[in-house]
Write a protein that holds these residues in place. Structure first.
Motif, PDB file in Angstrom:
ATOM      1  N   GLU A 150       0.830  -1.207   0.000  1.00 39.57           N
ATOM      2  CA  GLU A 150       0.000   0.000   0.000  1.00 39.57           C
ATOM      3  C   GLU A 150       0.865   1.259   0.000  1.00 39.57           C
ATOM      4  OE1 GLU A 150      -3.698   2.011   2.542  1.00 39.57           O
ATOM      5  OE2 GLU A 150      -2.867   0.064   3.128  1.00 39.57           O
ATOM      6  N   ALA A 193       2.556   1.610  -3.433  1.00 38.53           N
ATOM      7  CA  ALA A 193       1.643   2.151  -4.444  1.00 38.53           C
ATOM      8  C   ALA A 193       1.576   3.672  -4.349  1.00 38.53           C
ATOM      9  CB  ALA A 193       0.254   1.547  -4.273  1.00 38.53           C
ATOM     10  N   LYS A 194       1.490   4.173  -3.139  1.00 36.17           N
ATOM     11  CA  LYS A 194       1.411   5.626  -2.941  1.00 36.17           C
ATOM     12  C   LYS A 194       2.699   6.309  -3.389  1.00 36.17           C
ATOM     13  CE  LYS A 194       0.627   9.151   0.605  1.00 36.17           C
ATOM     14  NZ  LYS A 194       0.406   9.401   2.051  1.00 36.17           N
ATOM     15  N   TYR A 212       1.412   3.543 -13.055  1.00 37.31           N
ATOM     16  CA  TYR A 212       1.237   2.174 -12.571  1.00 37.31           C
ATOM     17  C   TYR A 212       2.533   1.659 -11.965  1.00 37.31           C
ATOM     18  CZ  TYR A 212       3.920   0.254 -16.486  1.00 37.31           C
ATOM     19  OH  TYR A 212       4.925  -0.050 -17.358  1.00 37.31           O
ATOM     20  N   PRO A 270      -5.576  -4.135  -9.787  1.00 41.22           N
ATOM     21  CA  PRO A 270      -5.991  -3.267  -8.678  1.00 41.22           C
ATOM     22  C   PRO A 270      -5.784  -1.782  -8.979  1.00 41.22           C
ATOM     23  CG  PRO A 270      -4.643  -5.096  -7.893  1.00 41.22           C
ATOM     24  CD  PRO A 270      -4.522  -5.075  -9.384  1.00 41.22           C
ATOM     25  N   TRP A 297      -5.317   1.802  -6.874  1.00 35.27           N
ATOM     26  CA  TRP A 297      -4.995   2.364  -5.569  1.00 35.27           C
ATOM     27  C   TRP A 297      -5.190   3.883  -5.590  1.00 35.27           C
ATOM     28  CZ3 TRP A 297      -2.969  -0.952  -1.689  1.00 35.27           C
ATOM     29  CH2 TRP A 297      -2.604  -2.230  -2.127  1.00 35.27           C
ATOM     30  N   TYR A 298      -5.630   4.414  -4.472  1.00 34.12           N
ATOM     31  CA  TYR A 298      -5.697   5.863  -4.245  1.00 34.12           C
ATOM     32  C   TYR A 298      -6.465   6.599  -5.347  1.00 34.12           C
ATOM     33  CZ  TYR A 298      -2.176   4.692  -0.790  1.00 34.12           C
ATOM     34  OH  TYR A 298      -1.510   4.121   0.261  1.00 34.12           O
ATOM     35  N   GLU A 314      -2.139  -1.012 -10.687  1.00 33.70           N
ATOM     36  CA  GLU A 314      -1.148  -2.066 -10.440  1.00 33.70           C
ATOM     37  C   GLU A 314      -1.289  -3.142 -11.507  1.00 33.70           C
ATOM     38  OE1 GLU A 314       0.250  -5.459  -7.192  1.00 33.70           O
ATOM     39  OE2 GLU A 314      -1.472  -4.171  -6.734  1.00 33.70           O
ATOM     40  N   CYS A 338      -8.325   1.997 -14.146  1.00 32.00           N
ATOM     41  CA  CYS A 338      -8.578   3.231 -13.399  1.00 32.00           C
ATOM     42  C   CYS A 338      -9.845   3.919 -13.904  1.00 32.00           C
ATOM     43  CB  CYS A 338      -7.387   4.173 -13.516  1.00 32.00           C
ATOM     44  SG  CYS A 338      -5.895   3.615 -12.659  1.00 32.00           S
TER      45      CYS A 338
END
Length: 299
Positions: A70, A73-74, A90, A105, A107-108, A119, A215
């Motif tokens: 996590e 990813a950020k 990505y 996936p 993220w954010y 991802e 996304c």
């Protein structure tokens, strides 16, 4: 990320005194040093920008970030966006070589800003020589000569993204005379073309195209009433595809422009739609965040 081996000081590019490695110790990234990690990944991206290869995302050296996914990813999203301005960068870290479902996936996700981090997850093992250059080389593991089995066939039949994983060492780095891994990959490409000569079920895509679409789908909002579909798209991608189930469709228009009806999946392109049984697929390139799609159905 920068060296694949020692973690370096991004300002001096010299190895840290601790001699820790990117792919080992930094499998657990220092979450209390967020600015450092962002700077580190951004420095790797800047190297590529400086030679005219601006990245849309990053690939992980070995286990880099895998135990702090996590946070990774950020940091990866912030770093790539800082260097290239990409709204939906990505990162690639995980491999899922088994199972019929492969996630992409997101993220954010931020609908207001139109930003997110995708991802990409590889869905095969590396059967082109692997990272040593001397591992297994076997095109049949991907798709057999009779085109009936192999990991890629499993994924294609399950309608999943078939993302391959390989290393330059296996392609030709350790085998420049025979290029065993590269030749195996050429065989895989040829067999895929033989299995789907018209490109009805398989099309080559960049990792960024796969994650951008994920996304878009994650953040899209839809309202449907009286034959009108109102889309709110914080992220827009080419060849956005709508799946409509139910009645016979007589016509579809996007922002007042009619889509062309075609008879086969192989003819599907942006600006067209086609039907299979009671399912209609409409493909178009959205130009604005808000898009109006009108559907005329019935006999």
């Amino acid at each position: 990320m920068i060296t694949h081996t020692f973690v370096v000081d991004p300002k001096t590019m010299q190895p840290l005194a601790s001699r820790i490695w990117e792919q080992y110790e930094w499998a657990t990234l220092p979450v209390d040093q967020e600015e450092l990690v962002i700077e580190y990944i951004a420095t790797a991206c800047e190297i590529l920008v400086n030679v005219g290869l601006p990245p849309q995302g990053v690939t992980s050296p070995g286990g880099f970030g895998g135990r702090t996914l996590e946070f990774y990813a950020k940091a990866a999203g912030e770093a790539v966006r800082q260097v290239t301005g990409a709204a939906t960068p990505y990162f690639f870290q995980r491999v899922e070589a088994n199972g019929e479902r492969v996630e992409t996936p997101v993220w954010y996700a931020d609908r207001a800003q139109g930003t997110a981090v995708g991802e990409i997850i590889a869905a095969t093992g590396d059967w082109t020589g692997s990272w040593t250059g001397y591992g297994e080389v076997d095109a049949d593991r991907y798709i057999t000569a009779d085109l009936e089995s192999g990991r890629l066939v499993e994924l294609i039949e399950a309608r999943q993204p078939a993302v391959l994983c390989s290393h330059w060492q296996g392609f030709y780095g350790m085998h420049n005379e025979d290029r065993a891994g590269y030749r195996a990959f050429q065989t895989v490409v040829r067999r895929l073309r033989e299995r789907d000569p018209r490109g009805e079920y398989t099309r080559w895509r960049k990792c960024s195209e796969i994650t951008d679409y994920a996304c878009m789908r994650e953040m899209a909002h839809m309202e449907v009433a009286d034959g009108v579909i109102e889309l709110d798209l914080p992220v827009r991608v080419p060849e956005l595809t709508l799946c409509l189930e139910g009645e016979e469709i007589r016509a579809i228009s996007v922002e007042g422009e009619a889509l062309e009806r075609v008879s086969t999946r192989a003819d599907s392109r942006s600006g067209r739609y086609w039907q299979e049984a009671d399912i209609t697929w409409a493909v178009f390139d959205p130009k604005e965040r808000r898009v109006r799609v009108e559907v005329l159905s019935g006999l």
